[in-house]
Scaffold this motif. Structure first.
Motif, mmCIF file in Angstrom:
data_model
loop_
_atom_site.group_PDB
_atom_site.id
_atom_site.type_symbol
_atom_site.label_atom_id
_atom_site.label_comp_id
_atom_site.label_asym_id
_atom_site.label_seq_id
_atom_site.Cartn_x
_atom_site.Cartn_y
_atom_site.Cartn_z
ATOM 1 N N LEU A 64 79.066 48.725 7.425
ATOM 2 C CA LEU A 64 77.903 48.918 8.269
ATOM 3 C C LEU A 64 78.378 49.690 9.495
ATOM 4 O O LEU A 64 79.339 49.279 10.153
ATOM 5 N N VAL A 65 77.757 50.820 9.759
ATOM 6 C CA VAL A 65 78.105 51.637 10.918
ATOM 7 C C VAL A 65 76.906 51.620 11.846
ATOM 8 O O VAL A 65 75.799 51.997 11.449
ATOM 9 N N TYR A 66 77.125 51.139 13.064
ATOM 10 C CA TYR A 66 76.015 51.016 14.012
ATOM 11 C C TYR A 66 76.537 51.261 15.422
ATOM 12 O O TYR A 66 77.534 50.658 15.824
ATOM 13 N N ASP A 67 75.876 52.135 16.120
ATOM 14 C CA ASP A 67 76.208 52.428 17.516
ATOM 15 C C ASP A 67 77.689 52.793 17.677
ATOM 16 O O ASP A 67 78.352 52.372 18.620
ATOM 17 N N GLY A 68 78.203 53.563 16.727
ATOM 18 C CA GLY A 68 79.583 54.018 16.798
ATOM 19 C C GLY A 68 80.634 53.002 16.390
ATOM 20 O O GLY A 68 81.824 53.283 16.456
ATOM 21 N N HIS A 69 80.224 51.818 15.961
ATOM 22 C CA HIS A 69 81.162 50.771 15.546
ATOM 23 C C HIS A 69 81.098 50.578 14.036
ATOM 24 O O HIS A 69 80.042 50.724 13.423
ATOM 25 N N LYS A 70 82.225 50.223 13.449
ATOM 26 C CA LYS A 70 82.306 49.969 12.010
ATOM 27 C C LYS A 70 82.484 48.481 11.765
ATOM 28 O O LYS A 70 83.302 47.825 12.415
ATOM 29 N N TYR A 71 81.701 47.980 10.808
ATOM 30 C CA TYR A 71 81.730 46.558 10.455
ATOM 31 C C TYR A 71 82.004 46.451 8.950
ATOM 32 O O TYR A 71 81.088 46.565 8.143
ATOM 33 N N PRO A 72 83.275 46.240 8.562
ATOM 34 C CA PRO A 72 83.607 46.156 7.135
ATOM 35 C C PRO A 72 83.163 44.833 6.518
ATOM 36 O O PRO A 72 83.346 43.766 7.107
ATOM 37 N N ILE A 73 82.558 44.934 5.331
ATOM 38 C CA ILE A 73 82.085 43.758 4.599
ATOM 39 C C ILE A 73 82.595 43.863 3.167
ATOM 40 O O ILE A 73 82.211 44.770 2.425
ATOM 41 N N GLU A 74 83.464 42.947 2.796
ATOM 42 C CA GLU A 74 83.988 42.896 1.434
ATOM 43 C C GLU A 74 83.215 41.840 0.667
ATOM 44 O O GLU A 74 82.967 40.749 1.185
ATOM 45 N N LEU A 75 82.809 42.148 -0.558
ATOM 46 C CA LEU A 75 82.054 41.217 -1.389
ATOM 47 C C LEU A 75 82.867 40.823 -2.604
ATOM 48 O O LEU A 75 83.528 41.669 -3.215
ATOM 49 N N LYS A 76 82.813 39.554 -2.934
ATOM 50 C CA LYS A 76 83.527 39.028 -4.097
ATOM 51 C C LYS A 76 82.623 38.071 -4.857
ATOM 52 O O LYS A 76 81.795 37.379 -4.270
ATOM 53 N N ILE A 77 82.818 38.022 -6.160
ATOM 54 C CA ILE A 77 82.224 36.987 -7.000
ATOM 55 C C ILE A 77 83.310 35.921 -7.168
ATOM 56 O O ILE A 77 84.445 36.239 -7.528
ATOM 57 N N TYR A 78 82.980 34.663 -6.870
ATOM 58 C CA TYR A 78 83.965 33.592 -7.000
ATOM 59 C C TYR A 78 84.353 33.430 -8.464
ATOM 60 O O TYR A 78 83.501 33.243 -9.332
ATOM 61 N N ARG A 79 85.655 33.531 -8.725
ATOM 62 C CA ARG A 79 86.155 33.387 -10.090
ATOM 63 C C ARG A 79 87.110 32.205 -10.211
ATOM 64 O O ARG A 79 87.115 31.490 -11.190
ATOM 65 N N ASN A 80 87.958 32.041 -9.192
ATOM 66 C CA ASN A 80 88.923 30.947 -9.198
ATOM 67 C C ASN A 80 89.424 30.732 -7.772
ATOM 68 O O ASN A 80 88.977 31.413 -6.850
ATOM 69 N N LYS A 81 90.375 29.833 -7.612
ATOM 70 C CA LYS A 81 90.848 29.475 -6.269
ATOM 71 C C LYS A 81 91.486 30.648 -5.531
ATOM 72 O O LYS A 81 91.592 30.620 -4.309
#
Length: 137
Positions: A64-81
């Motif tokens: 997400l890029v907003y007002d010159g700042h970057k906000y990284p978002i990593e998505l995962k599907i839970y598979r194991n511990k």
């Protein structure tokens, strides 16, 4: 306030995930695309969402890029511990590439027998000196 946006999305996902996931042939794409669409409505006027931004040899799921700042978002599907440990490491690597100290790891737990009360949470962890918020869905 990414935490606020993700809390809103947690409630939306809790109430609507079954309807949306069934519309996709590739079930693992549904959470990514629905979160992206949810966030897009918020940043539509003053920012952008970049999907699968190439960062080094890997791909960061959403930025997400907003007002010159970057906000990284990593998505995962839970598979194991190992899902959380792998996700934290990967998120921290992206944050290092972006030069930011705050990042988000969103983990979708698709286990049908697990209650929503156990799936939905938000907690902050320090990983390699970086602040990573984990949002469970």
């Amino acid at each position: 306030d990414i935490d606020f946006l993700l809390r809103d999305f947690q409630q939306f996902w809790r109430e609507n995930s079954e309807i949306w996931v069934e519309r996709y042939f590739y079930k693992e794409a549904a959470p990514h695309l629905i979160l992206q669409a949810f966030l897009q409505r918020v940043v539509n006027g003053g920012g952008e969402i970049i999907r699968e931004m190439a960062i080094g040899a890997k791909r960061e799921d959403l930025c997400l890029v907003y007002d010159g700042h970057k906000y990284p978002i990593e998505l995962k599907i839970y598979r194991n511990k190992n899902t959380y440990a792998d996700g934290l490491k990967q998120t921290a690597e992206y944050m290092d590439k972006f030069g930011v100290n705050d990042g988000w790891l969103v983990v979708f737990n698709r286990a049908p027998k697990k209650s929503w009360r156990d799936k939905i949470f938000m907690r902050r962890e320090i990983y390699d000196g970086k602040n990573i918020t984990i949002a469970g869905m």
